[in-house]
Scaffold this active site. Structure first.
Site, PDB file in Angstrom:
ATOM      1  N   CYS A 135       0.841  -1.205   0.000  1.00  0.00           N
ATOM      2  CA  CYS A 135       0.000   0.000   0.000  1.00  0.00           C
ATOM      3  C   CYS A 135       0.877   1.255   0.000  1.00  0.00           C
ATOM      4  O   CYS A 135       1.469   1.603   1.030  1.00  0.00           O
ATOM      5  CB  CYS A 135      -0.908  -0.011   1.225  1.00  0.00           C
ATOM      6  SG  CYS A 135      -1.899   1.484   1.377  1.00  0.00           S
ATOM      7  N   CYS A 138      -0.409   4.123   2.238  1.00  0.00           N
ATOM      8  CA  CYS A 138      -0.234   3.862   3.683  1.00  0.00           C
ATOM      9  C   CYS A 138       1.225   4.070   4.096  1.00  0.00           C
ATOM     10  O   CYS A 138       1.500   4.633   5.149  1.00  0.00           O
ATOM     11  CB  CYS A 138      -0.604   2.427   4.037  1.00  0.00           C
ATOM     12  SG  CYS A 138      -2.128   1.843   3.355  1.00  0.00           S
ATOM     13  N   ASP A 139       2.163   3.584   3.278  1.00  0.00           N
ATOM     14  CA  ASP A 139       3.555   3.479   3.724  1.00  0.00           C
ATOM     15  C   ASP A 139       4.553   4.356   2.973  1.00  0.00           C
ATOM     16  O   ASP A 139       5.713   4.445   3.380  1.00  0.00           O
ATOM     17  CB  ASP A 139       4.016   2.008   3.601  1.00  0.00           C
ATOM     18  CG  ASP A 139       3.167   1.090   4.473  1.00  0.00           C
ATOM     19  OD1 ASP A 139       2.754   1.531   5.559  1.00  0.00           O
ATOM     20  OD2 ASP A 139       2.906  -0.053   4.056  1.00  0.00           O
TER      21      ASP A 139
END
Ligand code: NAP
Length: 318
Positions: A135, A138-139
């Site tokens: 992701c 997300c990261d």
């Protein structure tokens, strides 16, 4: 635990499930949507959505919030719970929750979506969260001004390589063939982005790491068998999705790759059991198609429920 009775139970709260919820409420079905985590599905993890008709650009999370608020606006009952099984019945189907509650329902719409496919190479599982990610939104933040490797050639890999190129110093985009699967417009943007280096005809064979996390990726050229090592701080793997089909009841027809086969109403071969969105076999997976599936299935479910109730009235003794 108790037993509850509904016209319709929707399993999954991504765009397909929420769209089904909107249409079910408009059709006055007594409906509950069960979602084990945060509603929104995969789209909530997408940074930008630029192809939902009528909305030129919107964040994935923001679009999900709009779906959610729209459904809630119609009074859709949402329940945060894990569904452990779906048992088809004759008069009613049963949806069993993790706490033992049984939901009896005339119709079920399965909208459980899909999960990122794994590469299953050495270093992948061990370094998940230590440089291996599925992701970018997300990261990506953790790799500011660093080097990352993106693996995959579909829309997700292209879109997320572009996203990461705005954050990272260098993005290696590794694809196993000599041409990308993703859309032309994304391919053009990738080619025009100086921070992205494409590595074609290549597969990752090992993710290398030390005690702190990922240090690089070993790549093999599938045409020449030449092996090279790319030093990197992170690896983002976008090699497709697998349908979340573990709740599909026995007897429901699936294709060879685990997608549920339905008719044009999104109904499976078991009456009153519908499958929508990324779980269903279809030509393409798009948010607009997931939303359309939800609409079709809810309208068809309303018709089905009406039939069940009419039959029950007919069977009632004088
Ligand atoms: P996808 O289209 O299935 O692409 C998966 C990619 O991973 C392919 O390029 C495939 O290579 C590669 N791959 C698969 N297994 C591999 C392996 N073991 N090793 C190396 N590479 C492997 O998946 P996706 O990109 O996640 O997209 C899923 C669906 O969502 C698609 O329908 C897509 O159009 C849609 N989507 C749309 C948008 C958008 O429109 N904005 C954004 C994201 C996703 P091959 O090409 O050689 O098969």
């Amino acid at each position: 635990m108790g037993t509850e009775l509904y016209d319709l139970v929707i399993v999954g709260g991504g765009p397909a499930g929420l769209s089904a919820g909107i249409y079910a409420m408009r059709a006055a079905l007594n409906t509950v949507l069960v979602e084990k985590g945060m509603p929104g599905g995969q789209v909530a993890l997408t940074k930008d959505v630029e192809n939902y008709p009528g909305i030129e650009a919107i964040g994935g999370f923001e679009l999900c919030e709009k779906f959610l608020n729209h459904a809630k606006g119609y009074g859709l009952e949402m329940r945060e719970a894990e569904v452990t099984s779906v048992a088809p019945g004759v008069d009613y189907h049963e949806v069993i929750l993790g706490d033992g509650t049984t939901l009896h329902t005339h119709a079920v719409i399965l909208a459980a979506g899909g999960t990122a496919r794994k590469l299953s190479i050495p270093g992948e599982t061990e370094n998940f969260g230590k440089g291996v990610s599925y992701c970018a939104t997300c990261d990506g933040f953790f790799f500011r001004n660093k080097t990352v490797v993106v693996i995959g050639g579909g829309d997700t890999a292209l879109e997320d390589a572009l996203y990461l190129s705005k954050i990272c110093a260098r993005v290696y985009l590794v694809h196993r063939r000599d041409e990308f699967r993703g859309s032309r417009i994304l391919q053009q943007r990738v080619c025009a982005e100086p921070r992205i280096t494409t590595v074609l005809n290549s597969v990752a064979t090992d993710i290398l790491a030390d005690a702190q996390g990922v240090t690089g990726v070993k790549l093999k050229n599938v045409q020449t068998n030449a092996v090279q090592q790319v030093d990197a701080d992170g690896v983002f793997i976008f090699v497709g999705f697998l349908p979340n089909n573990s709740l599909i009841p026995a007897g429901v027809k699936m294709n060879a790759t685990g997608y549920v086969v339905t008719d044009e109403k999104c109904e499976t071969n078991l009456p009153g059991i519908f499958a929508v969105g990324d779980l269903r076999q279809k030509y393409a997976n798009q948010i607009v198609l997931a939303a359309a599936d939800g609409c079709v299935a809810a309208l068809a479910a309303a018709h089905y429920v009406e039939g069940c109730k009419a039959a029950a009235v007919c069977q009632r003794p004088e």
